[in-house]
Design a protein around this motif. Structure first.
Motif, PDB file in Angstrom:
ATOM      1  N   THR A  30      21.348  31.314  72.500  1.00 45.90           N
ATOM      2  CA  THR A  30      21.362  31.824  73.821  1.00 45.90           C
ATOM      3  C   THR A  30      20.164  33.161  74.236  1.00 45.90           C
ATOM      4  O   THR A  30      19.692  33.013  74.930  1.00 45.90           O
ATOM      5  CB  THR A  30      22.972  32.763  73.279  1.00 45.90           C
ATOM      6  OG1 THR A  30      23.205  33.120  72.668  1.00 45.90           O
ATOM      7  CG2 THR A  30      23.964  31.665  73.526  1.00 45.90           C
ATOM      8  N   ASN A  33      16.898  31.943  74.310  1.00 47.81           N
ATOM      9  CA  ASN A  33      16.718  30.346  75.488  1.00 47.81           C
ATOM     10  C   ASN A  33      17.241  30.102  77.248  1.00 47.81           C
ATOM     11  O   ASN A  33      17.269  29.893  77.410  1.00 47.81           O
ATOM     12  CB  ASN A  33      17.500  29.581  74.346  1.00 47.81           C
ATOM     13  CG  ASN A  33      16.853  29.081  73.312  1.00 47.81           C
ATOM     14  OD1 ASN A  33      15.708  28.747  73.989  1.00 47.81           O
ATOM     15  ND2 ASN A  33      17.391  28.796  72.298  1.00 47.81           N
ATOM     16  N   GLN A  34      18.289  31.171  77.079  1.00 49.83           N
ATOM     17  CA  GLN A  34      19.520  31.963  77.929  1.00 49.83           C
ATOM     18  C   GLN A  34      19.036  33.716  78.077  1.00 49.83           C
ATOM     19  O   GLN A  34      19.954  33.807  79.614  1.00 49.83           O
ATOM     20  CB  GLN A  34      20.668  30.939  77.845  1.00 49.83           C
ATOM     21  CG  GLN A  34      21.090  29.804  77.631  1.00 49.83           C
ATOM     22  CD  GLN A  34      22.029  28.832  77.788  1.00 49.83           C
ATOM     23  OE1 GLN A  34      22.863  28.817  76.273  1.00 49.83           O
ATOM     24  NE2 GLN A  34      22.289  28.501  78.130  1.00 49.83           N
ATOM     25  N   LEU A  35      19.131  33.967  77.537  1.00 53.60           N
ATOM     26  CA  LEU A  35      19.459  35.406  77.388  1.00 53.60           C
ATOM     27  C   LEU A  35      18.162  36.259  77.579  1.00 53.60           C
ATOM     28  O   LEU A  35      17.445  35.749  76.549  1.00 53.60           O
ATOM     29  CB  LEU A  35      20.271  35.962  77.040  1.00 53.60           C
ATOM     30  CG  LEU A  35      22.079  35.570  77.374  1.00 53.60           C
ATOM     31  CD1 LEU A  35      23.109  35.773  76.915  1.00 53.60           C
ATOM     32  CD2 LEU A  35      22.679  35.459  78.791  1.00 53.60           C
ATOM     33  N   ASP A  39      20.160  40.847  79.416  1.00 55.56           N
ATOM     34  CA  ASP A  39      21.771  40.152  79.694  1.00 55.56           C
ATOM     35  C   ASP A  39      22.305  40.217  78.292  1.00 55.56           C
ATOM     36  O   ASP A  39      23.951  40.192  77.636  1.00 55.56           O
ATOM     37  CB  ASP A  39      21.406  38.963  79.607  1.00 55.56           C
ATOM     38  CG  ASP A  39      20.612  38.644  81.609  1.00 55.56           C
ATOM     39  OD1 ASP A  39      21.528  39.075  82.008  1.00 55.56           O
ATOM     40  OD2 ASP A  39      19.895  37.598  81.468  1.00 55.56           O
ATOM     41  N   ALA A  40      21.318  40.554  77.164  1.00 54.67           N
ATOM     42  CA  ALA A  40      22.731  40.361  76.091  1.00 54.67           C
ATOM     43  C   ALA A  40      22.575  41.654  75.857  1.00 54.67           C
ATOM     44  O   ALA A  40      24.287  41.646  74.796  1.00 54.67           O
ATOM     45  CB  ALA A  40      21.329  40.181  74.706  1.00 54.67           C
ATOM     46  N   ILE A  43      26.720  41.235  77.294  1.00 58.16           N
ATOM     47  CA  ILE A  43      27.173  40.493  76.289  1.00 58.16           C
ATOM     48  C   ILE A  43      27.880  40.945  75.082  1.00 58.16           C
ATOM     49  O   ILE A  43      28.513  41.062  74.446  1.00 58.16           O
ATOM     50  CB  ILE A  43      26.068  39.228  75.745  1.00 58.16           C
ATOM     51  CG1 ILE A  43      26.274  38.138  77.013  1.00 58.16           C
ATOM     52  CG2 ILE A  43      26.971  38.382  74.524  1.00 58.16           C
ATOM     53  CD1 ILE A  43      27.409  37.674  77.694  1.00 58.16           C
ATOM     54  N   ASP A 217      23.963  24.484  84.083  1.00 57.12           N
ATOM     55  CA  ASP A 217      23.594  25.492  83.141  1.00 57.12           C
ATOM     56  C   ASP A 217      24.244  25.777  81.908  1.00 57.12           C
ATOM     57  O   ASP A 217      24.733  26.672  81.016  1.00 57.12           O
ATOM     58  CB  ASP A 217      24.589  26.584  84.338  1.00 57.12           C
ATOM     59  CG  ASP A 217      25.722  26.512  83.700  1.00 57.12           C
ATOM     60  OD1 ASP A 217      26.887  25.545  83.900  1.00 57.12           O
ATOM     61  OD2 ASP A 217      26.821  27.426  84.674  1.00 57.12           O
ATOM     62  N   SER A 218      24.622  24.529  81.496  1.00 50.21           N
ATOM     63  CA  SER A 218      25.273  24.157  79.975  1.00 50.21           C
ATOM     64  C   SER A 218      23.825  24.460  79.003  1.00 50.21           C
ATOM     65  O   SER A 218      22.597  23.772  79.312  1.00 50.21           O
ATOM     66  CB  SER A 218      26.204  23.220  79.879  1.00 50.21           C
ATOM     67  OG  SER A 218      25.753  21.674  79.636  1.00 50.21           O
ATOM     68  N   ARG A 219      23.975  24.763  77.260  1.00 51.51           N
ATOM     69  CA  ARG A 219      23.032  24.760  76.797  1.00 51.51           C
ATOM     70  C   ARG A 219      22.854  23.129  76.385  1.00 51.51           C
ATOM     71  O   ARG A 219      21.753  22.631  75.759  1.00 51.51           O
ATOM     72  CB  ARG A 219      23.577  24.594  75.136  1.00 51.51           C
ATOM     73  CG  ARG A 219      24.717  24.080  74.529  1.00 51.51           C
ATOM     74  CD  ARG A 219      25.269  24.779  74.003  1.00 51.51           C
ATOM     75  NE  ARG A 219      25.341  26.114  73.605  1.00 51.51           N
ATOM     76  CZ  ARG A 219      25.564  27.186  72.639  1.00 51.51           C
ATOM     77  NH1 ARG A 219      26.115  26.896  71.859  1.00 51.51           N
ATOM     78  NH2 ARG A 219      25.547  28.321  72.949  1.00 51.51           N
ATOM     79  N   THR A 277      27.399  33.313  77.327  1.00 48.81           N
ATOM     80  CA  THR A 277      26.248  33.249  77.344  1.00 48.81           C
ATOM     81  C   THR A 277      26.424  34.347  78.687  1.00 48.81           C
ATOM     82  O   THR A 277      25.620  35.043  79.396  1.00 48.81           O
ATOM     83  CB  THR A 277      25.014  32.407  78.380  1.00 48.81           C
ATOM     84  OG1 THR A 277      26.229  31.300  79.082  1.00 48.81           O
ATOM     85  CG2 THR A 277      24.950  31.479  77.367  1.00 48.81           C
ATOM     86  N   LYS A 278      27.541  34.801  78.983  1.00 48.24           N
ATOM     87  CA  LYS A 278      28.011  35.789  80.182  1.00 48.24           C
ATOM     88  C   LYS A 278      29.763  36.035  79.721  1.00 48.24           C
ATOM     89  O   LYS A 278      30.290  35.797  79.215  1.00 48.24           O
ATOM     90  CB  LYS A 278      28.724  34.039  81.180  1.00 48.24           C
ATOM     91  CG  LYS A 278      27.631  33.177  82.128  1.00 48.24           C
ATOM     92  CD  LYS A 278      28.825  32.849  82.898  1.00 48.24           C
ATOM     93  CE  LYS A 278      27.669  31.732  83.654  1.00 48.24           C
ATOM     94  NZ  LYS A 278      27.317  30.892  82.606  1.00 48.24           N
TER      95      LYS A 278
END
Length: 318
Positions: A30, A33-35, A39-40, A43, A217-219, A277-278
């Motif tokens: 995450t 790579n995604q956040l 965003d972190a 979370i 939107d998945s890993r 991620t959310k």
């Protein structure tokens, strides 16, 4: 009968005095790579709001960027360091010949680099991310003990080491007098505290995947995780996932919560490291606390009959 809402439980990591939340959060995939940092922060705050105190990372995650993001996010959130349990892992630190493995050089330099990225004076737990058959175990044990002595980490552990490798490391520590002989009888009964990762098998145990469907939107849609997808989305695994789904329905919980609860209900597991991620995923995962009491021995046996992962004792012969 409805089970009353539960609160986060804090377990000792093995038989140490360190207490970690029963559910924790890991930065694998995450962060970086995604956040990003923004965003972190949301979370991590959502995790803290649900009682999580244990956050996991590694030098290899997003090539170090995951540690930078976690450290910056925690700093901007203004959290007290003493309220947190932070772990990271050393093994894959870069492309150079001494940037990989568990040599004294890489353990010392890798730990310093991780702390710099995290912007922290210490981590609570430092893991040897994998065993290193190319480095003498004595060198690794001495180096990890050095890290502890310096105060760069409070505890050290292993990731995916065999029982034989762990036993060998313990024997080296005993021989080098890194363990006080007075307490050896106590340590002989020392229990391992497990911090399990990927309890949802990278999302497979949410039920959202099938062999022909990978959400964008998945890993598994990430280019560098295509190989993981190919290994995970196989007929035998998907068959077992479909077999467990009716048990989750019968208990009235999502499949994802059943999977995490199955891990958390194991008495040898101190903390289950979740990923998300959310915020909505965090909130859903944290509801697992209410599902854990539903896993009675009878339910666990029903699950085992399908997944067949329970270790079997070797046959003994007279």
């Amino acid at each position: 009968m409805k089970i009353p809402d539960q609160v986060m439980q804090y377990n000792k990591l093995g038989k140490s005095g360190l207490k970690v939340s029963q559910l924790s959060y890991g930065a694998w995939v995450t962060f970086g790579n995604q956040l990003d940092v923004k965003d972190a922060k949301s979370i991590l705050q959502c995790c803290r709001d649900h009682g999580v105190n244990f956050f996991d990372n590694a030098e290899v995650y997003a090539n170090g960027r995951a540690e930078e993001i976690m450290g910056q996010a925690i700093k901007e959130l203004g959290w007290k360091r003493t309220d947190l349990v932070i772990s990271t892992k050393i093994f894959w630190g870069g492309p150079g010949p001494n940037d990989k493995g568990l040599s004294r050089k890489h353990i010392v330099e890798g730990t310093k680099n991780s702390l710099k990225r995290l912007d922290m004076e210490y981590v609570d737990v430092l893991y040897c991310h994998r065993p290193d058959i190319g480095t003498p175990i004595e060198e690794t044990v001495r180096a990890m003990n050095h890290v502890i002595d310096k105060g760069w980490a409070y505890y050290w552990g292993t990731s995916e080491w065999s029982a034989q490798q762990i036993t060998e490391a313990w024997g080296v520590a005993e021989r080098l007098d890194l363990v006080e002989s007075e307490y050896l009888p106590l340590y002989a009964n020392y229990g391992l505290g497990l911090t399990t990762w990927s309890p949802l098998a990278s999302g497979v145990l949410t039920g959202k995947y099938n062999s022909g469907n990978i959400p964008p939107d998945s890993r598994f849609a990430l280019d560098n995780y295509k190989n993981l997808a190919n290994r995970s989305l196989v007929d035998d695994v998907l068959r077992k996932v479909n077999g467990v789904k009716p048990i989750a329905d019968e208990l009235g919980v999502p499949l994802s919560q059943l999977a995490i609860a199955w891990c958390a209900s194991n008495p040898n597991i101190s903390s289950v490291i979740t990923g998300a991620t959310k915020e909505a995923q965090i909130q859903e995962n944290m509801k697992t606390i209410n599902a854990i009491p539903l896993l009675t021995p009878a339910v666990v046996e029903k699950i085992e009959a399908i997944v067949q992962t329970k270790p079997k004792r070797p046959d003994s012969y007279r």
